[in-house]
Design an enzyme around this catalytic site. Structure first.
Site, PDB file in Angstrom:
ATOM      1  CG  LEU A  72      -2.134  -1.002   0.939  1.00  0.00           C
ATOM      2  CD1 LEU A  72      -2.995  -1.343   2.303  1.00  0.00           C
ATOM      3  CD2 LEU A  72      -3.010  -1.274  -0.122  1.00  0.00           C
ATOM      4  CB  ALA A 128       4.841  -5.961  -6.006  1.00  0.00           C
ATOM      5  CG  ASP A 139       5.924  -1.310 -23.956  1.00  0.00           C
ATOM      6  OD1 ASP A 139       6.331  -0.591 -22.980  1.00  0.00           O
ATOM      7  OD2 ASP A 139       5.403  -1.056 -24.886  1.00  0.00           O
ATOM      8  CD  GLU A 140       8.680   2.113 -20.332  1.00  0.00           C
ATOM      9  OE1 GLU A 140       9.369   3.088 -19.740  1.00  0.00           O
ATOM     10  OE2 GLU A 140       6.793   2.896 -19.924  1.00  0.00           O
ATOM     11  CE1 TYR A 182       8.263   0.158 -13.987  1.00  0.00           C
ATOM     12  CE2 TYR A 182       8.492   0.965 -16.481  1.00  0.00           C
ATOM     13  CZ  TYR A 182       7.951   0.368 -15.577  1.00  0.00           C
ATOM     14  OH  TYR A 182       6.922  -0.664 -15.727  1.00  0.00           O
ATOM     15  CB  SER A 194      14.218  -0.891 -11.709  1.00  0.00           C
ATOM     16  OG  SER A 194      13.210  -0.385 -12.099  1.00  0.00           O
ATOM     17  CE  LYS A 195       8.822  -3.808 -14.133  1.00  0.00           C
ATOM     18  NZ  LYS A 195       7.283  -5.080 -13.360  1.00  0.00           N
ATOM     19  CG  ASN A 222      -1.717  -2.126 -19.089  1.00  0.00           C
ATOM     20  OD1 ASN A 222      -2.286  -2.756 -18.478  1.00  0.00           O
ATOM     21  ND2 ASN A 222      -0.707  -2.420 -19.863  1.00  0.00           N
ATOM     22  CG  ASN A 247       2.944  10.930 -26.161  1.00  0.00           C
ATOM     23  OD1 ASN A 247       2.241   9.940 -25.843  1.00  0.00           O
ATOM     24  ND2 ASN A 247       3.523  10.401 -25.273  1.00  0.00           N
ATOM     25  NE  ARG A 280       8.759  10.032 -18.389  1.00  0.00           N
ATOM     26  CZ  ARG A 280       7.566   9.720 -19.483  1.00  0.00           C
ATOM     27  NH1 ARG A 280       7.936   8.975 -19.554  1.00  0.00           N
ATOM     28  NH2 ARG A 280       6.373  10.031 -17.925  1.00  0.00           N
ATOM     29  N   PRO A 281      13.481  13.942 -19.550  1.00  0.00           N
ATOM     30  CG  PRO A 281      14.305  14.551 -17.574  1.00  0.00           C
ATOM     31  CD  PRO A 281      13.346  14.387 -17.904  1.00  0.00           C
ATOM     32  N   GLY A 282      15.945  12.215 -20.845  1.00  0.00           N
ATOM     33  CA  GLY A 282      15.367  10.479 -21.534  1.00  0.00           C
ATOM     34  C   GLY A 282      14.550   9.667 -22.743  1.00  0.00           C
TER      35      GLY A 282
END
Ligand code: NAD
Ligand code: DAU
Length: 356
Positions: free
Chosen positions: A40, A87, A137-138, A161, A164-165, A191, A260, A292-294
């Site tokens: 949470l 998570a 997919d990132e 992000y 790390s994935k 999504n 976008n 956004r950077p990168g």
């Protein structure tokens, strides 16, 4: 052969996709048993689970996936034979301002789950076992104007992000290759749908339009994302869990690419009608802000493997899905008010300052 899990440990089931998965899985499997382990954080919300919390096979445990003792106890006490791991820290912008928690949750948390799952599986406590890593997919990085990500595209993550994935995905691979653990890995595109936290593009735009606030579009607005309804993602995860071979990786996508700015224009126009505003009125809120950077330019998923091997295709069209999503937000303004109170305001000011 189809694998029918007896008892699922779902992590992150109070978040956007995890909660939609639980709703959908219980509807499809009314006699199932699900333990939802969720810390949470700001992104987790028990209100996302209204309607399932009374299901006899469902229980919620507030806890951290990095807590090895807790994970071991849950696996053993509930005879878990499938871990579906949602998570995560999931927002790219937050990973740019604070990457550390992304490494802790997404890398260390996944490794903790994998290690406790390995011991549980090797103890022989359950007849069969699956560990399903929900990824993105990132991890593949960014595409130019043409081409698609396939399951064999090399990992080339660009944000803290996605790095790390990608780290977590490689650990999942390593547990399969090294210990023979029965792992699965899915990589999905963007999504949208109900319970989406209004820090992400679509729910942020809906929320700001309703409140007549500026709509911050990064850079030139020409970055491309492939959008899939969250319940179609949930259905794909269920198919992979039950039908995929151990060690396999599947891309999940909507074959639904949008710039976008076109998505923002569409949401503006649909809300002009819904809110009884003049045609074009909401578009006046659009504000181009610093990039956004990168910023990855384009994502596009080739989900042929999932279609050919496991017979999955999205059930919803984007036209219906986006309209239903807008209607859901309009009908659930209490939910929005609750998640945008307190810490959300601080985040918003830090992220957008007085630009938006
Ligand atoms: P979310 O941010 O809405 O939810 C994350 C959930 O994880 C929250 O309920 C949060 O409380 C929980 N959590 C965070 N840290 C935890 C910890 N240490 N221990 C236990 N629980 C913890 O995320 P989401 O958008 O629902 O994404 C779910 C998963 O799907 C993530 O792994 C993400 O990488 C992946 N994914 C998301 C998308 C997308 O478009 N949102 C697309 C592809 C893949
Ligand atoms: O592709 C899957 C990924 O999709 C998931 O792994 C992530 O968890 C999820 O957050 C999402 O990442 P994105 O960075 O693509 O989603 P986001 O909604 O943050 O941004 C979508 C696009 O919109 C992106 O190009 C950045 C842009 N954007 C976003 C925000 C929040 C804006 O222009 N303005 C904004 O205010």
């Amino acid at each position: 052969m189809t694998f029918i899990p007896g008892s699922l440990l779902v992590t992150g089931g109070a978040g956007f996709i995890g909660s939609n998965f639980i709703h959908s899985y219980i509807a499809n499997n009314p006699t199932c048993s699900i333990i939802n382990l969720d810390a949470l954080t700001y992104a987790g919300n028990l209100n996302n689970l209204k309607g399932v919390e009374k299901h006899p096979g469902y229980s919620f445990v507030k806890g951290d996936i990095c807590d090895a003792g807790l994970v071991a106890t849950l696996l053993a006490e509930h005879n878990i034979d499938a871990v579906v791991h949602f998570a995560a820290e999931s927002h790219v912008d937050r990973s740019i301002t604070g990457p550390e928690i992304f490494v802790r949750t997404n890398v260390l948390g996944t490794q903790t789950l994998l290690e406790e799952s390995r011991k549980h599986w090797q103890s022989g406590a359950v007849e069969d076992f699956r560990f399903l890593q929900i990824s993105t997919d990132e991890v593949y990085g960014s595409l130019g104007d043409s081409g698609y990500f396939t399951e064999t595209t090399p990992l080339a993550a660009n944000s803290p992000y996605s790095a790390s994935k990608a780290g977590a995905d490689l650990l999942v691979r390593a547990y399969h290759e090294t210990y023979g653990m029965p792992t699965l890995n899915t990589r999905c595109s963007n999504n949208y749908g109900p319970y989406h936290f209004p820090e992400k593009l679509i729910p942020l735009m809906i929320h700001n339009i309703i409140n007549c606030r500026p709509l911050p579009v990064y850079g030139d607005g020409r970055n491309v994302r492939d959008w899939l309804h969250v319940r179609d993602h949930a259905a794909a995860v269920e198919v992979v869990l039950k039908k995929a071979a151990s060690g396999s990786v599947y891309n999940i996508g909507g074959n639904n690419e949008w710039h976008n700015i076109d998505i923002v224009n569409l949401v503006c126009d649909l809300l002009d009608v819904r809110l009884g505003r003049k045609p074009g009125e909401n578009r006046e809120l659009i504000t181009f802000v610093k990039d956004r950077p990168g910023h990855d330019r384009r994502y596009a998923i080739d989900a042929t493997r999932l279609k050919n091997e496991l017979d999955w295709e999205p059930a919803r069209t984007f036209e219906t899905g986006i309209q239903e999503t807008i209607d859901w937000y309009l009908a659930n303004q209490d939910w929005v008010a609750e998640v945008t109170s307190g810490a959300y305001r601080e985040y918003y000011t830090t992220q957008y300052g007085d630009k938006a």
